[in-house]
Design a protein around this motif. Structure first.
Motif, PDB file in Angstrom:
ATOM      1  N   MET A 120       0.834  -1.212   0.000  1.00  0.00           N
ATOM      2  CA  MET A 120       0.000   0.000   0.000  1.00  0.00           C
ATOM      3  C   MET A 120       0.865   1.257   0.000  1.00  0.00           C
ATOM      4  SD  MET A 120      -3.318  -0.923   2.410  1.00  0.00           S
ATOM      5  CE  MET A 120      -2.364  -1.332   3.882  1.00  0.00           C
ATOM      6  N   PRO A 121       1.788   1.433   0.963  1.00  0.00           N
ATOM      7  CA  PRO A 121       2.668   2.612   0.869  1.00  0.00           C
ATOM      8  C   PRO A 121       3.584   2.574  -0.353  1.00  0.00           C
ATOM      9  CG  PRO A 121       3.358   1.179   2.685  1.00  0.00           C
ATOM     10  CD  PRO A 121       2.018   0.700   2.217  1.00  0.00           C
ATOM     11  N   MET A 174      -9.983  -0.016  -0.194  1.00  0.00           N
ATOM     12  CA  MET A 174      -8.727  -0.724  -0.008  1.00  0.00           C
ATOM     13  C   MET A 174      -8.704  -1.477   1.324  1.00  0.00           C
ATOM     14  SD  MET A 174      -4.851   0.850  -0.126  1.00  0.00           S
ATOM     15  CE  MET A 174      -5.138   2.007   1.233  1.00  0.00           C
ATOM     16  N   LEU A 175      -9.112  -0.806   2.398  1.00  0.00           N
ATOM     17  CA  LEU A 175      -9.079  -1.444   3.711  1.00  0.00           C
ATOM     18  C   LEU A 175     -10.161  -2.504   3.853  1.00  0.00           C
ATOM     19  CD1 LEU A 175      -8.336   1.598   6.066  1.00  0.00           C
ATOM     20  CD2 LEU A 175      -6.769  -0.187   5.301  1.00  0.00           C
ATOM     21  N   SER A 176     -11.315  -2.294   3.212  1.00  0.00           N
ATOM     22  CA  SER A 176     -12.383  -3.291   3.303  1.00  0.00           C
ATOM     23  C   SER A 176     -12.043  -4.547   2.519  1.00  0.00           C
ATOM     24  CB  SER A 176     -13.708  -2.705   2.797  1.00  0.00           C
ATOM     25  OG  SER A 176     -13.611  -2.324   1.441  1.00  0.00           O
ATOM     26  N   ASP A 177     -11.065  -4.443   1.641  1.00  0.00           N
ATOM     27  CA  ASP A 177     -10.542  -5.605   0.920  1.00  0.00           C
ATOM     28  C   ASP A 177      -9.417  -6.263   1.722  1.00  0.00           C
ATOM     29  OD1 ASP A 177      -9.575  -7.409  -0.968  1.00  0.00           O
ATOM     30  OD2 ASP A 177      -8.545  -5.879  -2.131  1.00  0.00           O
ATOM     31  N   SER A 199      -5.573   5.374  -4.025  1.00  0.00           N
ATOM     32  CA  SER A 199      -5.962   6.063  -2.801  1.00  0.00           C
ATOM     33  C   SER A 199      -5.071   7.277  -2.554  1.00  0.00           C
ATOM     34  CB  SER A 199      -5.887   5.108  -1.600  1.00  0.00           C
ATOM     35  OG  SER A 199      -6.793   4.046  -1.758  1.00  0.00           O
ATOM     36  N   PHE A 200      -3.777   7.128  -2.843  1.00  0.00           N
ATOM     37  CA  PHE A 200      -2.855   8.260  -2.687  1.00  0.00           C
ATOM     38  C   PHE A 200      -3.275   9.408  -3.589  1.00  0.00           C
ATOM     39  CE2 PHE A 200       0.753  10.725  -4.107  1.00  0.00           C
ATOM     40  CZ  PHE A 200       1.423  11.028  -2.934  1.00  0.00           C
ATOM     41  N   ARG A 201      -3.548   9.103  -4.858  1.00  0.00           N
ATOM     42  CA  ARG A 201      -3.938  10.150  -5.797  1.00  0.00           C
ATOM     43  C   ARG A 201      -5.211  10.859  -5.337  1.00  0.00           C
ATOM     44  NH1 ARG A 201      -0.049  12.015  -9.200  1.00  0.00           N
ATOM     45  NH2 ARG A 201       1.021  10.327 -10.269  1.00  0.00           N
ATOM     46  N   GLU A 202      -6.166  10.077  -4.873  1.00  0.00           N
ATOM     47  CA  GLU A 202      -7.440  10.656  -4.440  1.00  0.00           C
ATOM     48  C   GLU A 202      -7.239  11.581  -3.252  1.00  0.00           C
ATOM     49  OE1 GLU A 202     -11.857   8.879  -3.933  1.00  0.00           O
ATOM     50  OE2 GLU A 202     -10.391   8.040  -2.559  1.00  0.00           O
ATOM     51  N   LEU A 203      -6.490  11.127  -2.262  1.00  0.00           N
ATOM     52  CA  LEU A 203      -6.283  11.929  -1.057  1.00  0.00           C
ATOM     53  C   LEU A 203      -5.451  13.178  -1.353  1.00  0.00           C
ATOM     54  CD1 LEU A 203      -5.613   9.075   1.520  1.00  0.00           C
ATOM     55  CD2 LEU A 203      -7.605  10.577   1.451  1.00  0.00           C
ATOM     56  N   ILE A 238       0.530  11.048   3.753  1.00  0.00           N
ATOM     57  CA  ILE A 238      -0.269   9.940   3.221  1.00  0.00           C
ATOM     58  C   ILE A 238       0.540   8.646   3.239  1.00  0.00           C
ATOM     59  CG2 ILE A 238      -1.576   9.100   1.243  1.00  0.00           C
ATOM     60  CD1 ILE A 238      -1.903  12.027   0.375  1.00  0.00           C
ATOM     61  N   ILE A 239       1.792   8.718   2.797  1.00  0.00           N
ATOM     62  CA  ILE A 239       2.625   7.513   2.746  1.00  0.00           C
ATOM     63  C   ILE A 239       2.836   6.941   4.143  1.00  0.00           C
ATOM     64  CG2 ILE A 239       4.932   6.643   2.184  1.00  0.00           C
ATOM     65  CD1 ILE A 239       4.968   8.666  -0.149  1.00  0.00           C
ATOM     66  N   LEU A 240       3.095   7.805   5.124  1.00  0.00           N
ATOM     67  CA  LEU A 240       3.279   7.330   6.499  1.00  0.00           C
ATOM     68  C   LEU A 240       1.986   6.734   7.052  1.00  0.00           C
ATOM     69  CD1 LEU A 240       5.533  10.130   8.035  1.00  0.00           C
ATOM     70  CD2 LEU A 240       6.182   7.786   7.438  1.00  0.00           C
ATOM     71  N   ALA A 241       0.847   7.329   6.689  1.00  0.00           N
ATOM     72  CA  ALA A 241      -0.439   6.781   7.128  1.00  0.00           C
ATOM     73  C   ALA A 241      -0.651   5.384   6.547  1.00  0.00           C
ATOM     74  CB  ALA A 241      -1.575   7.714   6.720  1.00  0.00           C
TER      75      ALA A 241
END
Length: 238
Positions: free
Chosen positions: A18-19, A103-106, A143-147, A158-161
């Motif tokens: 993910m990161p 992403m997390l629900s998957d 998700s990164f692009r969206e946020l 975002i990356i650290l999250a």
């Protein structure tokens, strides 16, 4: 190596994609500009295809095998309704976290299933870990692009999250291994509930973003994403 330690390592590695996907998404200026735009939309579509493969090839078959037909229908419907409520809440709060929720629900239900698979023996857990890792990469990218684009968070934030979220994998895997292996119905309910929610988010949030006028690569990306899951499922099936 102890089985519980193997679960921790596999789920953590799967979560770290993910990161990694977020880091790749932070690389700007793919040239020419049309290629950069088409590439982004193709990755969004690829992530949507990967999510659909998770629903059709992992979550629904594995979950429904643990439930009655009525339970499967009820939990799937509840998942869709619950994620619609979540989507409305995010809209009310003006939060662009739709792809993050997908992403997390998957990731979390599949990590739970991975832990339960190891507790029950067999090789499905190892292959499921690989499938999760490959799915998380485009999902982290999207998700990164969206946020970044809609909430204007700093890239490093975002990356650290996402790096922190990767540790939800070992936690979920160990829960599946130690506590849910004998609770087959609970695992099935979680998987079917997540499948209903992911399907809602895919068509509400991800699929509309993948469309790009007069370009045909993004839909092919969705086919490739689903094909990724299909290959994993065929390997597991054999």
């Amino acid at each position: 190596m102890s089985e519980w330690l193997l679960i921790v390592i596999l789920t953590l590695v799967a979560g770290l994609t993910m990161p990694l996907g977020a880091f790749i998404a932070n690389i700007e200026s793919i040239r020419p500009h049309w290629l950069e735009k088409e590439f982004r939309h193709s990755v969004i579509a690829f992530g949507g295809g990967a999510l659909l493969s998770a629903i059709a090839l992992v979550l629904v078959p594995e979950g429904s095998a643990r439930l009655s037909n009525l339970e499967t229908v009820v939990y799937f419907a509840l998942g869709g309704i619950a994620f619609m409520a979540l989507d409305r809440l995010l809209a009310y709060l003006n939060s662009p976290a739709g792809q993050l929720a997908a992403m997390l629900s998957d990731f979390i239900p599949e990590a739970l299933a991975l832990g339960a698979a190891f507790a029950q023996g067999g090789t499905a857990g190892m292959l499921l870990a690989g499938l999760i890792a490959l799915q998380n990469l485009p999902e982290g990218f999207n998700s990164f692009r969206e946020l970044k684009e809609r909430a204007h968070y700093k890239p490093i934030t975002i990356i650290l999250a996402f790096l922190f979220m990767a540790f939800l994998g070992p936690v979920s895997g160990l829960i599946g291994y130690y506590w849910l292996a004998d609770l087959s119905t609970a695992v099935g309910a979680i998987m079917i509930f997540a499948a209903g929610g992911i399907l809602y988010l895919t068509f509400q949030d991800i699929a509309p973003q993948a469309k790009l006028e007069n370009h045909w690569a993004p839909p092919l990306g969705a086919v490739a994403g689903f094909l990724l899951g299909l290959v994993g499922q065929l390997i597991i099936g054999h």
